[in-house]
Write an enzyme that holds these catalytic residues in place. Structure first.
Site, PDB file in Angstrom:
ATOM      1  N   LYS A   1      65.105  50.833  96.361  1.00 55.99           N
ATOM      2  CA  LYS A   1      65.765  49.651  96.919  1.00 55.99           C
ATOM      3  C   LYS A   1      66.128  49.884  98.378  1.00 55.99           C
ATOM      4  CE  LYS A   1      67.790  47.589  92.757  1.00 55.99           C
ATOM      5  NZ  LYS A   1      69.048  47.187  92.105  1.00 55.99           N
TER       6      LYS A   1
ATOM      7  N   HIS B   1      70.787  55.970  94.418  1.00 58.30           N
ATOM      8  CA  HIS B   1      71.928  55.088  94.642  1.00 58.30           C
ATOM      9  C   HIS B   1      72.452  55.274  96.057  1.00 58.30           C
ATOM     10  CE1 HIS B   1      73.012  54.798  90.080  1.00 58.30           C
ATOM     11  NE2 HIS B   1      72.090  53.923  90.442  1.00 58.30           N
TER      12      HIS B   1
ATOM     13  N   HIS C   1      64.778  49.732  81.381  1.00 52.75           N
ATOM     14  CA  HIS C   1      65.836  50.184  82.291  1.00 52.75           C
ATOM     15  C   HIS C   1      66.852  51.070  81.577  1.00 52.75           C
ATOM     16  CE1 HIS C   1      67.449  49.977  86.305  1.00 52.75           C
ATOM     17  NE2 HIS C   1      68.660  49.731  85.836  1.00 52.75           N
TER      18      HIS C   1
ATOM     19  N   ARG D   1      63.027  53.502  88.475  1.00 54.66           N
ATOM     20  CA  ARG D   1      63.029  52.091  88.108  1.00 54.66           C
ATOM     21  C   ARG D   1      61.595  51.728  87.729  1.00 54.66           C
ATOM     22  NH1 ARG D   1      66.005  52.552  92.950  1.00 54.66           N
ATOM     23  NH2 ARG D   1      68.201  51.945  92.746  1.00 54.66           N
TER      24      ARG D   1
ATOM     25  N   TYR E   1      78.450  56.203  85.172  1.00 61.98           N
ATOM     26  CA  TYR E   1      77.987  57.061  84.090  1.00 61.98           C
ATOM     27  C   TYR E   1      79.071  58.010  83.595  1.00 61.98           C
ATOM     28  CZ  TYR E   1      73.486  55.147  85.209  1.00 61.98           C
ATOM     29  OH  TYR E   1      72.457  54.269  85.426  1.00 61.98           O
TER      30      TYR E   1
ATOM     31  N   ARG F   1      66.247  54.690  82.212  1.00 60.36           N
ATOM     32  CA  ARG F   1      66.820  55.218  83.459  1.00 60.36           C
ATOM     33  C   ARG F   1      68.302  55.532  83.261  1.00 60.36           C
ATOM     34  NH1 ARG F   1      66.766  54.979  89.340  1.00 60.36           N
ATOM     35  NH2 ARG F   1      68.521  53.765  90.146  1.00 60.36           N
TER      36      ARG F   1
END
Length: 328
Positions: A205, A299, A273, A180, A308, A276
């Site tokens: 995150k 994730h 982004h 990110r 994806y 990514r």
């Protein structure tokens, strides 16, 4: 001001008062924004969105109840009051994602009120959040992604060579390591992936830590930037700096990609982004394992990574229809 300058101050520092709230609630709202900006270190864009969302709700509530909004008004909200607000926002064309964010911000504010001695409204727990359609990411082609992350694509740009090398190095980390933009800009000089260091420890995150490999072309891009950077970069400093030597703003990188969109003929969906997204999609297209891609992206849930597969499948279908004799 330099073209490479950082954005303006967070909106919480210079926002006007809350005209539809009484004095007590306006003071609590101001204290909440100071808490978000200071202790929680919420991003400036999120603060701006929360500020706008709260003002919109207070404006609705003042008309709905026929008086300035107080903390007692919020505590006494019914689920019907909240649904009426959401319906009014729908009528202005606001989508589900914006409504979800608005509800999240209002819940956060009422939790803050509760921590400061005000009763919590039960309405937020009773109202079902609107369902938002999951938007598929829009990756770049491999050739476009490589171009965006290269110095050569910036030929003719009149900015200093070290700035062009810096932008290419940051974008190289987004496409080559799946970072990110916030993760790339948080790297310290002591952590720089250069020489034989072919991995990065990234805090993503939720303060979740992961280790990602850094391929040789990306390392060479970082080394090229370091060789040209005019500022001293001791180990504890950020690796990437702005035109005046301070921490680099994400907005600067976003603007750099906007310049490249015109030069390379890329769509508006070509953003930092999107690199990514391209990292994940291209790995999957080359046979990458979903679990591995999940770990590389950081994730928390495999279901997030599985979007994806839909992107890759749609590309396969498009290729089939274009190439097969009976596909047209």
């Amino acid at each position: 001001m330099s073209r490479d300058a950082a954005p303006a101050r967070p909106p919480s520092q210079d926002a006007p008062p809350f005209p539809h709230a009484d004095a007590e609630l306006a003071g609590l709202a101001k204290a909440w924004f100071e808490h978000l900006a200071g202790e929680r270190r919420v991003a400036a864009l999120t603060l701006e969105a929360y500020s706008r969302d709260l003002r919109q709700f207070l404006a609705f509530a003042a008309v709905h109840f026929g008086a300035p909004v107080s903390a007692a008004t919020l505590c006494g909200l019914s689920s019907g009051d909240l649904r009426a607000f959401l319906a009014s926002r729908r009528e202005t064309g606001v989508g589900s994602r914006s409504l979800l964010r608005q509800l999240a911000g209002l819940r956060s504010f009422t939790r803050y009120l509760e921590r400061n001695g005000k009763p919590q409204s039960a309405a937020f727990a009773a109202v079902r959040a609107p369902k938002a359609a999951r938007r598929l990411p829009k990756p770049l082609t491999a050739a476009s992604a490589r171009a965006v992350a290269s110095v050569e694509a910036r030929a003719g740009d009149d900015r200093p060579a070290w700035v062009l090398a810096r932008d290419a190095a940051v974008l190289g980390l987004l496409y080559g390591a799946g970072l990110r933009i916030s993760e790339a800009l948080a790297i310290r000089r002591s952590e720089a992936p250069v020489g034989e260091r072919d991995a990065l420890r990234v805090v993503g995150k939720g303060r979740k830590t992961r280790e990602v490999p850094v391929i040789a072309p990306v390392r060479r891009g970082v080394e090229a930037y370091l060789a040209l950077c005019p500022y001293p970069l001791p180990p504890e400093r950020h690796l990437f700096v702005g035109a005046r030597g301070g921490p680099l703003s994400p907005r600067v990188i976003q603007l750099a990609v906007e310049r490249l969109r015109g030069a390379l003929g890329l769509p508006d969906s070509a953003t930092p982004h999107a690199l990514r997204h391209s990292f994940a999609t291209h790995l999957l297209g080359r046979g990458g394992d979903l679990r591995t891609i999940q770990e590389l992206l950081g994730h928390a849930s495999l279901s997030t990574t599985q979007i994806y597969t839909a992107v890759d499948s749609s590309r396969l279908i498009e290729a089939y229809r274009a190439a097969h004799p009976r596909g047209r």
